[in-house]
Write a protein that holds these residues in place. Structure first.
Motif, mmCIF file in Angstrom:
data_model
loop_
_atom_site.group_PDB
_atom_site.id
_atom_site.type_symbol
_atom_site.label_atom_id
_atom_site.label_comp_id
_atom_site.label_asym_id
_atom_site.label_seq_id
_atom_site.Cartn_x
_atom_site.Cartn_y
_atom_site.Cartn_z
ATOM 1 N N SER A 191 0.860 -1.185 0.000
ATOM 2 C CA SER A 191 0.000 0.000 0.000
ATOM 3 C C SER A 191 0.895 1.233 0.000
ATOM 4 C CB SER A 191 -0.897 -0.015 1.244
ATOM 5 O OG SER A 191 -1.744 1.115 1.262
ATOM 6 N N VAL A 192 0.814 1.998 -1.064
ATOM 7 C CA VAL A 192 1.776 3.082 -1.300
ATOM 8 C C VAL A 192 1.341 4.385 -0.625
ATOM 9 C CG1 VAL A 192 2.938 4.451 -3.091
ATOM 10 C CG2 VAL A 192 2.383 2.053 -3.508
ATOM 11 N N GLY A 193 2.333 5.083 -0.069
ATOM 12 C CA GLY A 193 2.132 6.446 0.409
ATOM 13 C C GLY A 193 1.207 6.596 1.587
ATOM 14 N N THR A 194 1.373 5.768 2.592
ATOM 15 C CA THR A 194 0.547 5.881 3.790
ATOM 16 C C THR A 194 0.658 7.292 4.373
ATOM 17 O OG1 THR A 194 0.925 3.532 4.231
ATOM 18 C CG2 THR A 194 0.078 4.877 6.058
ATOM 19 N N ASP A 195 -0.476 7.884 4.660
ATOM 20 C CA ASP A 195 -0.535 9.250 5.215
ATOM 21 C C ASP A 195 0.158 10.266 4.309
ATOM 22 O OD1 ASP A 195 -1.897 8.320 7.460
ATOM 23 O OD2 ASP A 195 -0.038 7.936 8.573
ATOM 24 N N GLY A 196 0.266 9.938 3.030
ATOM 25 C CA GLY A 196 0.847 10.877 2.082
ATOM 26 C C GLY A 196 2.358 10.837 1.982
ATOM 27 N N TYR A 197 3.001 9.936 2.707
ATOM 28 C CA TYR A 197 4.463 9.847 2.705
ATOM 29 C C TYR A 197 4.909 8.559 2.003
ATOM 30 C CZ TYR A 197 4.213 13.485 6.283
ATOM 31 O OH TYR A 197 3.951 14.655 6.963
ATOM 32 N N TRP A 198 5.736 8.707 0.951
ATOM 33 C CA TRP A 198 6.191 7.514 0.240
ATOM 34 C C TRP A 198 7.001 6.590 1.150
ATOM 35 C CZ3 TRP A 198 11.390 7.347 0.591
ATOM 36 C CH2 TRP A 198 12.118 8.538 0.590
ATOM 37 N N GLY A 199 7.723 7.149 2.121
ATOM 38 C CA GLY A 199 8.548 6.329 3.019
ATOM 39 C C GLY A 199 7.748 5.491 3.984
ATOM 40 N N LEU A 200 6.452 5.799 4.149
ATOM 41 C CA LEU A 200 5.586 5.027 5.036
ATOM 42 C C LEU A 200 4.748 3.995 4.275
ATOM 43 C CD1 LEU A 200 4.360 7.748 7.578
ATOM 44 C CD2 LEU A 200 6.294 6.156 7.764
ATOM 45 N N THR A 201 5.095 3.787 3.020
ATOM 46 C CA THR A 201 4.463 2.699 2.255
ATOM 47 C C THR A 201 4.605 1.398 3.042
ATOM 48 O OG1 THR A 201 4.899 3.735 0.122
ATOM 49 C CG2 THR A 201 4.661 1.335 0.126
ATOM 50 N N THR A 202 3.573 0.582 3.050
ATOM 51 C CA THR A 202 3.652 -0.715 3.741
ATOM 52 C C THR A 202 3.732 -1.845 2.719
ATOM 53 O OG1 THR A 202 1.235 -0.875 3.893
ATOM 54 C CG2 THR A 202 2.415 0.094 5.769
ATOM 55 N N THR A 203 4.403 -2.911 3.112
ATOM 56 C CA THR A 203 4.604 -4.036 2.195
ATOM 57 C C THR A 203 4.891 -5.292 2.997
ATOM 58 O OG1 THR A 203 5.781 -4.710 0.173
ATOM 59 C CG2 THR A 203 7.110 -3.755 1.939
ATOM 60 N N THR A 204 5.116 -6.396 2.297
ATOM 61 C CA THR A 204 5.490 -7.676 2.911
ATOM 62 C C THR A 204 6.756 -8.202 2.243
ATOM 63 O OG1 THR A 204 4.238 -9.040 1.354
ATOM 64 C CG2 THR A 204 3.051 -8.213 3.296
ATOM 65 N N ALA A 205 7.418 -9.121 2.923
ATOM 66 C CA ALA A 205 8.605 -9.735 2.323
ATOM 67 C C ALA A 205 8.230 -10.482 1.040
ATOM 68 C CB ALA A 205 9.276 -10.679 3.329
ATOM 69 N N ASP A 206 7.078 -11.136 1.043
ATOM 70 C CA ASP A 206 6.644 -11.863 -0.154
ATOM 71 C C ASP A 206 6.444 -10.911 -1.335
ATOM 72 O OD1 ASP A 206 6.709 -14.196 1.273
ATOM 73 O OD2 ASP A 206 4.526 -14.447 1.415
ATOM 74 N N ASP A 207 5.850 -9.743 -1.078
ATOM 75 C CA ASP A 207 5.630 -8.794 -2.164
ATOM 76 C C ASP A 207 6.951 -8.210 -2.672
ATOM 77 O OD1 ASP A 207 3.173 -8.491 -3.350
ATOM 78 O OD2 ASP A 207 2.732 -6.539 -2.465
ATOM 79 N N GLN A 208 7.911 -8.034 -1.769
ATOM 80 C CA GLN A 208 9.212 -7.522 -2.202
ATOM 81 C C GLN A 208 9.944 -8.528 -3.089
ATOM 82 O OE1 GLN A 208 10.509 -4.220 -1.755
ATOM 83 N NE2 GLN A 208 8.285 -4.165 -1.452
ATOM 84 N N ILE A 209 9.733 -9.811 -2.851
ATOM 85 C CA ILE A 209 10.292 -10.829 -3.749
ATOM 86 C C ILE A 209 9.627 -10.729 -5.118
ATOM 87 C CG2 ILE A 209 10.335 -13.318 -4.233
ATOM 88 C CD1 ILE A 209 12.566 -12.504 -2.417
ATOM 89 N N ARG A 210 8.339 -10.447 -5.147
ATOM 90 C CA ARG A 210 7.655 -10.262 -6.441
ATOM 91 C C ARG A 210 8.242 -9.065 -7.186
ATOM 92 N NH1 ARG A 210 3.127 -11.098 -2.783
ATOM 93 N NH2 ARG A 210 2.472 -13.282 -2.928
ATOM 94 N N LEU A 211 8.541 -7.997 -6.451
ATOM 95 C CA LEU A 211 9.143 -6.823 -7.078
ATOM 96 C C LEU A 211 10.531 -7.154 -7.617
ATOM 97 C CD1 LEU A 211 9.087 -3.769 -7.706
ATOM 98 C CD2 LEU A 211 10.029 -3.388 -5.402
ATOM 99 N N LEU A 212 11.308 -7.910 -6.852
ATOM 100 C CA LEU A 212 12.643 -8.290 -7.310
ATOM 101 C C LEU A 212 12.576 -9.187 -8.540
ATOM 102 C CD1 LEU A 212 14.404 -8.961 -3.873
ATOM 103 C CD2 LEU A 212 14.808 -7.034 -5.429
ATOM 104 N N ARG A 213 11.596 -10.088 -8.597
ATOM 105 C CA ARG A 213 11.440 -10.919 -9.802
ATOM 106 C C ARG A 213 11.144 -10.042 -11.014
ATOM 107 N NH1 ARG A 213 7.591 -14.376 -6.816
ATOM 108 N NH2 ARG A 213 8.767 -16.009 -5.741
ATOM 109 N N LEU A 214 10.352 -9.009 -10.817
ATOM 110 C CA LEU A 214 10.032 -8.078 -11.893
ATOM 111 C C LEU A 214 11.306 -7.461 -12.470
ATOM 112 C CD1 LEU A 214 7.562 -6.227 -13.150
ATOM 113 C CD2 LEU A 214 8.452 -4.550 -11.519
ATOM 114 N N VAL A 215 12.266 -7.180 -11.587
ATOM 115 C CA VAL A 215 13.506 -6.508 -11.987
ATOM 116 C C VAL A 215 14.543 -7.496 -12.518
ATOM 117 C CG1 VAL A 215 15.458 -5.118 -11.155
ATOM 118 C CG2 VAL A 215 13.121 -4.611 -10.378
ATOM 119 N N PHE A 216 14.606 -8.702 -11.954
ATOM 120 C CA PHE A 216 15.733 -9.599 -12.219
ATOM 121 C C PHE A 216 15.412 -10.827 -13.060
ATOM 122 C CE2 PHE A 216 17.113 -7.262 -8.455
ATOM 123 C CZ PHE A 216 18.428 -6.950 -8.774
#
Length: 319
Positions: A191-216
């Motif tokens: 979930s991007v931009g919690t409270d309007g701040y990009w640094g407060l985006t929330t995520t999971t380790a599983d989703d970050q692996i999906r993002l890495l697969r997208l890149v690699f």
């Protein structure tokens, strides 16, 4: 005396059997021209027939059963998930359960994780998502990144510059634009931009692996050129930011990493994502943690978990 009489009686009986007229002229009882069989002949014939019948009724010997093969026990192969859980669980318990990890072994196809669906604040690891979104949007528009965007992307990834991240976040359309791209990326737990701040985006380790697969990995909605661009920047982060998942890499091997750190508000969010080579196996690793007493203690936890997870997955592949 009794034995002599018995023997004499038996001899007499034998002589009687061989005497003319016992079998008749034909030598076969009851044959034409033969005398009618005597009671003794009938008795002998009946005894012989009875013995033949008994022999005929005897069962043929059963064949010996084929011996059954002995049962052998083989060890059940360990899985990467089993090994990773055994290795990481004690570290997670010691940390109060405030850490999660996911590993994708691209060499073997093994995928394993611990606490992979737990939600964490991204801090600066979201900068990879921001850049991936901007590149994806540029592909859709059929254009290249401008020189200014490329300069911002370099400082955002290599130096983790927050001002550059804010500029590119806005250029990508903010939370709405990145959420739309994440839908195409298959990120369902971010979930991007919690409270309007990009640094407060929330995520999971599983989703970050999906993002890495997208890149690699291929196939990907990112072009090969876009993937290469992100990978190149992640391979050149400044020296003091090369902690985290690279701690699990084989010495002297190249790695690509993006880290995030944030006091929130006093306890630290410490995260690390990237690609390494461990025991000759290419791995994507994401480690997320929160409630760390200090930045240094959080980095130590993340590196210990990354090392344990990578070693476990590599070991399972050789079991």
């Amino acid at each position: 005396m009794r034995r002599t009489v018995a023997f004499g009686t038996m001899v007499a009986g034998l002589l009687l059997l061989g005497a003319p007229g016992f079998l008749g002229a034909s030598g076969v009882p009851g044959a034409p021209g033969s005398a009618a069989p005597t009671a003794a002949e009938v008795k002998v014939t009946n005894v012989a027939a009875t013995r033949h019948a008994k022999v005929s009724r005897r069962k043929a010997p059963r064949p010996k059963p084929t011996p059954r093969p002995e049962m052998t026990t083989r060890p059940i192969p360990r899985t990467a998930q089993q090994d990773l859980t055994a290795a990481v669980a004690p570290l997670a318990r010691d940390d109060g359960g405030h850490v999660a990890v996911a590993v994708d072994d691209l060499s073997t196809g093994a995928i394993a994780g611990y606490g992979g669906t737990g939600t964490f604040v991204t801090a600066s690891i979201v900068k990879v998502d921001i850049l991936a979104t901007l590149l994806y949007q540029s592909q859709q528009a059929g254009r290249e990144l401008t020189a200014a965007e490329q300069a911002l992307a370099t400082t955002m990834i290599e130096n983790s510059d927050n001002d550059a991240a804010s500029d590119l976040y806005d250029a990508a359309g903010g939370a709405a634009g990145i959420d739309e791209a994440n839908s195409a990326f298959g990120l369902t737990e971010t979930s991007v931009g919690t409270d309007g701040y990009w640094g407060l985006t929330t995520t999971t380790a599983d989703d970050q692996i999906r993002l890495l697969r997208l890149v690699f990995t291929r196939p990907s909605v990112l072009s090969g050129a876009s993937q290469d661009y992100i990978e190149d920047l992640m391979s050149q982060v400044e020296a003091d930011q090369r902690w985290g998942v690279p701690a699990a890499a084989d010495p002297g091997t190249p790695f690509m990493v993006k880290n995030g750190w944030l006091p929130n508000p006093t306890l630290w969010e410490i995260n690390s994502i990237g690609e390494i080579t461990r025991d000759g196996q290419r791995m994507l690793i994401a480690v997320l943690s929160d409630d760390n007493a200090s930045e240094d203690s959080g980095i130590s936890t993340v590196q210990a978990v990354a090392e344990a997870a990578a070693a476990a997955v590599a070991s399972a592949a050789k079991a």
